[in-house]
Design a protein around this motif. Structure first.
Motif, PDB file in Angstrom:
ATOM      1  N   LEU A  20      40.652  16.278  25.676  1.00 42.73           N
ATOM      2  CA  LEU A  20      41.769  15.703  24.932  1.00 42.73           C
ATOM      3  C   LEU A  20      42.091  14.262  25.334  1.00 42.73           C
ATOM      4  N   GLN A  21      41.643  13.841  26.496  1.00 42.96           N
ATOM      5  CA  GLN A  21      42.076  12.554  27.017  1.00 42.96           C
ATOM      6  C   GLN A  21      41.579  11.377  26.184  1.00 42.96           C
ATOM      7  N   ASP A  22      42.486  10.455  25.911  1.00 39.80           N
ATOM      8  CA  ASP A  22      42.149   9.204  25.226  1.00 39.80           C
ATOM      9  C   ASP A  22      41.102   8.452  26.046  1.00 39.80           C
ATOM     10  N   PRO A  23      40.038   7.946  25.403  1.00 39.16           N
ATOM     11  CA  PRO A  23      38.986   7.241  26.152  1.00 39.16           C
ATOM     12  C   PRO A  23      39.488   6.044  26.946  1.00 39.16           C
ATOM     13  N   HIS A  24      40.638   5.502  26.543  1.00 40.70           N
ATOM     14  CA  HIS A  24      41.213   4.363  27.262  1.00 40.70           C
ATOM     15  C   HIS A  24      41.511   4.716  28.712  1.00 40.70           C
ATOM     16  N   PHE A  25      41.897   5.961  28.981  1.00 41.85           N
ATOM     17  CA  PHE A  25      42.283   6.384  30.321  1.00 41.85           C
ATOM     18  C   PHE A  25      41.048   6.879  31.079  1.00 41.85           C
ATOM     19  N   THR A  26      40.172   5.955  31.407  1.00 43.54           N
ATOM     20  CA  THR A  26      38.907   6.306  32.054  1.00 43.54           C
ATOM     21  C   THR A  26      39.132   7.012  33.378  1.00 43.54           C
ATOM     22  N   ARG A  27      40.088   6.526  34.139  1.00 42.09           N
ATOM     23  CA  ARG A  27      40.350   7.112  35.453  1.00 42.09           C
ATOM     24  C   ARG A  27      40.780   8.576  35.313  1.00 42.09           C
ATOM     25  N   ASN A  28      41.609   8.880  34.318  1.00 37.66           N
ATOM     26  CA  ASN A  28      42.063  10.255  34.146  1.00 37.66           C
ATOM     27  C   ASN A  28      40.942  11.172  33.672  1.00 37.66           C
ATOM     28  N   ILE A  29      40.053  10.660  32.843  1.00 38.14           N
ATOM     29  CA  ILE A  29      38.900  11.464  32.418  1.00 38.14           C
ATOM     30  C   ILE A  29      38.074  11.848  33.642  1.00 38.14           C
ATOM     31  N   ALA A  30      37.870  10.870  34.535  1.00 36.76           N
ATOM     32  CA  ALA A  30      37.137  11.158  35.769  1.00 36.76           C
ATOM     33  C   ALA A  30      37.869  12.198  36.610  1.00 36.76           C
ATOM     34  N   LEU A  31      39.188  12.079  36.673  1.00 37.37           N
ATOM     35  CA  LEU A  31      39.981  13.014  37.469  1.00 37.37           C
ATOM     36  C   LEU A  31      39.895  14.441  36.916  1.00 37.37           C
ATOM     37  N   TYR A  32      40.084  14.583  35.612  1.00 38.69           N
ATOM     38  CA  TYR A  32      40.055  15.920  35.016  1.00 38.69           C
ATOM     39  C   TYR A  32      38.665  16.543  35.121  1.00 38.69           C
ATOM     40  N   THR A  33      37.643  15.718  34.963  1.00 35.28           N
ATOM     41  CA  THR A  33      36.279  16.230  35.047  1.00 35.28           C
ATOM     42  C   THR A  33      35.948  16.636  36.481  1.00 35.28           C
ATOM     43  N   ALA A  34      36.465  15.888  37.448  1.00 32.67           N
ATOM     44  CA  ALA A  34      36.272  16.266  38.856  1.00 32.67           C
ATOM     45  C   ALA A  34      36.985  17.581  39.144  1.00 32.67           C
ATOM     46  N   ALA A  64      29.086  23.429  37.241  1.00 33.46           N
ATOM     47  CA  ALA A  64      29.771  22.485  38.130  1.00 33.46           C
ATOM     48  C   ALA A  64      28.919  21.246  38.365  1.00 33.46           C
ATOM     49  N   ALA A  65      27.608  21.440  38.513  1.00 35.32           N
ATOM     50  CA  ALA A  65      26.711  20.298  38.736  1.00 35.32           C
ATOM     51  C   ALA A  65      26.692  19.373  37.523  1.00 35.32           C
ATOM     52  N   VAL A  66      26.710  19.936  36.321  1.00 32.55           N
ATOM     53  CA  VAL A  66      26.731  19.115  35.106  1.00 32.55           C
ATOM     54  C   VAL A  66      28.003  18.278  35.054  1.00 32.55           C
ATOM     55  N   ALA A  67      29.151  18.925  35.332  1.00 30.67           N
ATOM     56  CA  ALA A  67      30.422  18.191  35.338  1.00 30.67           C
ATOM     57  C   ALA A  67      30.427  17.136  36.441  1.00 30.67           C
ATOM     58  N   GLY A  68      29.864  17.475  37.600  1.00 32.34           N
ATOM     59  CA  GLY A  68      29.796  16.506  38.693  1.00 32.34           C
ATOM     60  C   GLY A  68      28.984  15.287  38.330  1.00 32.34           C
ATOM     61  N   MET A  69      27.891  15.480  37.580  1.00 30.35           N
ATOM     62  CA  MET A  69      27.085  14.343  37.127  1.00 30.35           C
ATOM     63  C   MET A  69      27.902  13.430  36.212  1.00 30.35           C
ATOM     64  N   ARG A  70      28.735  14.019  35.364  1.00 28.13           N
ATOM     65  CA  ARG A  70      29.570  13.197  34.482  1.00 28.13           C
ATOM     66  C   ARG A  70      30.558  12.365  35.300  1.00 28.13           C
ATOM     67  N   VAL A  71      31.084  12.959  36.351  1.00 29.72           N
ATOM     68  CA  VAL A  71      32.007  12.218  37.206  1.00 29.72           C
ATOM     69  C   VAL A  71      31.299  11.043  37.866  1.00 29.72           C
ATOM     70  N   LEU A  72      30.087  11.266  38.354  1.00 19.93           N
ATOM     71  CA  LEU A  72      29.324  10.180  38.983  1.00 19.93           C
ATOM     72  C   LEU A  72      29.080   9.046  37.994  1.00 19.93           C
ATOM     73  N   ASP A  73      28.839   9.390  36.736  1.00 15.89           N
ATOM     74  CA  ASP A  73      28.683   8.343  35.716  1.00 15.89           C
ATOM     75  C   ASP A  73      29.972   7.533  35.582  1.00 15.89           C
ATOM     76  N   LEU A  74      31.099   8.230  35.572  1.00 14.84           N
ATOM     77  CA  LEU A  74      32.388   7.554  35.396  1.00 14.84           C
ATOM     78  C   LEU A  74      32.764   6.719  36.617  1.00 14.84           C
ATOM     79  N   LEU A  75      32.304   7.123  37.796  1.00 12.65           N
ATOM     80  CA  LEU A  75      32.624   6.364  39.002  1.00 12.65           C
ATOM     81  C   LEU A  75      31.941   5.004  39.045  1.00 12.65           C
TER      82      LEU A  75
END
Length: 483
Positions: free
Chosen positions: A401-415, A430-441
């Motif tokens: 649901l998160q607006d793409p503008h809030f990149t930091r929050n997307i990373a937080l929720y995905t983590a 969990a590994a798939v979600a973790g990979m998405r977080v690494l992309d956002l970091l």
């Protein structure tokens, strides 16, 4: 400049303990507090040889007024306060008229510590210490601080908005240091408000780690604006509100980057500002963040009480969305206390308030609070209670649901999602979600997100053979860490 000798006609009085300074030390040992002071000095280019003995002398009242180097460090640590706010005696009371005349002369900074004025010890006239959090002792009645005035002249003024902290801040060109101090006006208030918005925008996109240290200078400049004074009450109200909101924003940057002591200090400063001016919206905001910090710092009962206090002062604001967020803060505290019933009741109130929808009374700072944040905070509650499947459902929905503008929050929720899946026995997801977080970091610098992901990696270590887990662990191990 040496301290003037005591005259024989002046009676000797025993040192008066500095109780304010002792309260500021809190639960830290004298050695730990001395280390905090030394680090604060390095942030502004001051090297002070502070140790446990110095702290003991200050608290015992043996050092009634610090030298200029320590003064700069203390005012950097506690923006907007004077030496008397910190429990010290005014220089005029310990040095007499001659010292006052010297104090009125322009101060020149020297890089040589040997040229700094030594601390003034011994007892002269008695003086009253003040509680910096007392709402009935307004800080704007003191004479303008030379230290803050210089910070204002070199780092603030009407060109707050033109400055940048990178692009955030209250900076202006070096020639401003030669200009006379002027009273703050409406343009200063508007620029301060814009600086707050800019910091929040950059935090939403990039996270706190790269912003916190650069945000300290605008905060000092903001309190210097208050120190400069203004002729209109409406402008003064805007300046106090803006300075308080900026203190909360800087506190949040400290909070999100793991500097909990700094965050607590900034939130307390905002709370004091709110109480001095009778601003319920600012007070509710300060209590809201204090509750969040207490939860993260492992003080869940304090989180509950701060959230409940926030709800009491927020009622006159008339914002259902604000009440919803504050109920979520309370729910987080109940979860930390393992009180499932209390948590569920607070979550139900949060949902009911949220469903009333937005209104014109919603504070500007709540732009981040939508359905995604509601889902994300509820996920954190269920995670704290150990209900991993339920936490994962809410975390997944928050990220979607998160607006793409809030990149930091997307990373937080995905983590959050990655951790809940890992603890819930679904290592491959969990590994798939973790990979998405690494992309956002690659775009976001947040110690909070990195800490969460590191915890997830530890949980996944025994599951290396599961699909995707080994690749995630290898990439996580090689990823750069925030300094």
């Amino acid at each position: 400049m040496a301290s003037s000798p005591m005259t024989s006609s002046q009676p000797h009085r025993p040192p008066r303990p500095n109780l304010v300074f002792r309260r500021l030390r809190g639960q830290r040992s004298p050695a730990e507090f001395a280390a905090v002071i030394r680090r604060a000095g390095l942030e502004i280019g001051e090297q002070v040889s502070c140790d446990a003995r110095y702290i003991g002398r200050v608290e015992a009242g043996e050092i009634r007024c610090p030298n200029y180097a320590y003064e700069r460090v203390f005012l950097h640590m506690y923006p907007g306060r004077t030496l008397t706010d910190l429990g010290f005696a005014p220089r005029s009371s310990v040095r007499g008229r001659r010292a006052r005349d010297t104090e009125d002369a322009p101060l020149t900074r020297t890089a040589n510590p040997a040229n700094a004025t030594s601390e003034i010890s011994g007892a002269c006239e008695p003086y009253e210490t003040q509680n910096p959090y007392d709402p009935y002792h307004p800080h704007d009645t003191y004479e303008e601080s030379d230290v803050l005035r210089r910070a204002f002249m070199t780092g603030g003024g009407a060109t707050v908005a033109a400055a940048s902290l990178g692009p955030v801040g209250l900076a202006r060109d070096a020639s401003a240091a030669q200009r006379p101090v002027h009273r703050a006006g409406a343009s200063d208030a508007g620029a301060l408000e814009e600086a707050v918005r800019r910091i929040r925008l950059l935090d939403d996109r990039h996270g706190a780690d790269g912003l916190y240290r650069r945000a300290a200078a605008p905060l000092r400049a903001a309190y210097a604006l208050l120190d400069a004074g203004t002729t209109r009450q409406t402008t003064a109200d805007r300046l106090y509100s803006g300075a308080g909101e900026l203190a909360i924003s800087v506190g949040w940057l400290a909070h999100d980057s793991g500097r909990f002591d700094d965050a607590r200090s900034h939130y307390a400063e905002a709370l004091a500002t709110a109480r001095m001016t009778g601003d319920p919206g600012l007070e509710a905001h300060a209590f809201c963040n204090t509750a969040f910090l207490a939860r993260d710092a492992g003080r869940p009962r304090e989180a509950v009480r701060a959230a409940q206090a926030a709800q009491r002062v927020a009622r006159p604001v008339g914002s259902a969305r604000l009440m919803s967020l504050l109920a979520l803060r309370e729910a987080g505290g109940w979860a930390g206390l393992a009180d499932r019933v209390g948590c569920e009741q607070a979550l139900a109130r949060a949902q009911a308030f949220f469903e009333r929808g937005p209104s014109d009374a919603d504070p500007e700072w709540m732009s981040f609070y939508g359905e995604a944040e509601l889902e994300g905070l509820e996920a954190q509650c269920w995670s704290t209670l150990g209900d991993w499947p339920r936490a994962a459902r809410h975390a997944r929905r928050a990220a979607e649901l998160q607006d793409p503008h809030f990149t930091r929050n997307i990373a937080l929720y995905t983590a959050e999602l990655a951790d809940d899946l890992a603890r819930g026995g679904r290592p491959d997801e969990a590994a798939v979600a973790g990979m998405r977080v690494l992309d956002l970091l690659e775009e976001v610098q947040s110690s909070r997100v990195q800490t969460m992901l590191a915890a997830t990696a530890r949980v996944l270590l025994p599951h290396r053979r599961a699909s995707g887990v080994s690749a995630f662990l290898e990439r996580h191990a090689s990823a750069p860490r925030t300094a």
